[in-house]
Design an enzyme around this catalytic site. Structure first.
Site, short mmCIF file in Angstrom:
data_model
loop_
_atom_site.label_atom_id
_atom_site.label_comp_id
_atom_site.label_asym_id
_atom_site.label_seq_id
_atom_site.Cartn_x
_atom_site.Cartn_y
_atom_site.Cartn_z
CE LYS A 263 13.49 51.53 -8.59
NZ LYS A 263 14.74 50.81 -8.41
CD GLN B 295 16.00 48.09 -6.16
OE1 GLN B 295 15.19 48.42 -7.03
NE2 GLN B 295 16.83 48.95 -5.62
CG ASP C 208 18.35 50.01 -13.34
OD1 ASP C 208 17.76 51.08 -13.11
OD2 ASP C 208 18.34 49.03 -12.57
#
Ligand code: NDP
Length: 306
Positions: free
Chosen positions: A52, A96, A119
């Site tokens: 990422k 995460q 997200d």
């Protein structure tokens, strides 16, 4: 012959479309900023986060990597998220998952400011998705729709079957397919006669987490097969069974000691599907591309560019 849905190609296309948008933001005085919070040392998470951050670098997106220790408490992580919520240089916050056991994941996801929730996991954005209102969409499901769209695969009026009902893949992709006017069935571990339900699918999405569970009995000839699964096969006999003793695949197994496979048997998909996503190189690359899209869109929104 089925056509392979090439996630790497579509990712590159999306990234090249993002570059001028990032440049326009930079010209206004500030590149988009993504904060990635990685707790502890989960090797798989470390790889995802590295990819990422690399993607951000490729695009000129500023990235801040925060790596609190495995022992962090819920309160400490909440404080960190709240700091990111008010940082003007940060447009997107990604925590995460999975988080360590002692941390209350739901409270953490709830603490992320909805407008920085790249997200798409915050309940506000889940609500926006359900109501088909604007807002960031979960990246993997959004990537799947993007892949179908860019390959001109019709969705409206089709029968779609999604195997898996997780909050991050199964449910949101089912809703996105519904919004595109598919007739959608969601299956899970309690669904009776799963192969028969899957065989009704014009578009079959497998998001299960079980190596090559979807075999030829589940696939209607001519179906579009989207394989979300990422599973490591570490048993040579299992690899031999999945790849029907393919010398090439077994040599790859012997070199690495494992093979990455999806939830769909790739040989069966290649025989029966009209289109299918390979693993690796199908859905995976789209997940990060859509994270970049969400980050840039958030920055545009926050700077009044859109
Ligand atoms: P979860 O474990 O959260 O969900 C799995 C789902 O599959 C559950 O709904 C479960 O049903 C269902 N399931 C499990 N076993 C069966 C079975 N035998 N028959 C029918 N349904 C079953 O997984 P995720 O959704 O997070 O991920 C799914 C896969 O996708 C994983 O391999 C993951 O690594 C991969 N993934 C890949 C991404 C990418 O970018 N390529 C991104 C995210 C995930 P129930 O609810 O009844 O337990």
């Amino acid at each position: 012959m089925p056509q392979i849905l090439d996630g790497n190609r579509i990712r590159d296309e999306i990234k090249s479309e993002l570059k001028p948008r990032v440049a326009a933001l930079a010209a206004q005085g500030r590149a988009p900023g993504l904060a990635v919070v990685l707790v502890g040392h989960n090797p798989a998470s470390e790889i995802y986060v590295r990819n990422k951050i690399k993607s951000c670098q490729d695009l000129g997106i500023f990235s801040a990597s925060l790596t609190p220790p495995e022992s962090i408490t819920t309160e400490e992580l909440l404080a960190l998220v709240r700091q990111l919520n008010v940082r003007p240089d940060i447009d997107g916050i990604l925590v995460q998952l999975p988080l360590p056991k002692q941390v209350d994941t739901k409270r953490i996801l709830l603490a992320v400011a909805p407008e920085k929730d790249v997200d798409g996991f915050h309940p506000c954005n889940v609500g926006n998705l359900v109501a088909a209102l604007p807002g960031p969409r979960a990246c993997t499901p959004a990537g799947i729709i993007e892949l179908l769209r860019r390959y001109h695969i019709p969705i409206a009026g089709k029968r779609a079957v999604v195997v898996g009902r997780s909050d991050i893949v199964g449910k949101p992709v089912a809703l996105l397919l519904l919004h595109e006017h598919a007739t959608v069935t969601i299956c899970h571990s309690k669904t009776p006669d799963l192969p028969a339900v899957c065989r009704e699918a014009d578009i079959l999405v497998a998001a299960i987490g079980r190596a090559c569970m979807i075999t030829r009995d589940f696939i209607k000839p001519g179906a579009v097969v989207i394989d979300v699964g990422t599973n490591r096969v570490e048993d040579r006999d299992e690899a031999a069974r999945i790849f029907r003793n393919s010398a090439e695949r077994l040599a790859a197994f012997d070199k690495r000691g494992n093979l990455l496979v999806g939830d769909v048997n790739p040989l069966d998909a290649a025989e029966l599907a009209s289109f299918y996503t390979p693993v690796p190189g199908g859905v995976g690359p789209l997940t990060i591309a859509m994270l970049m899209v969400n980050t840039v869109a958030s920055a545009e929104h926050r700077t009044g560019l859109c």
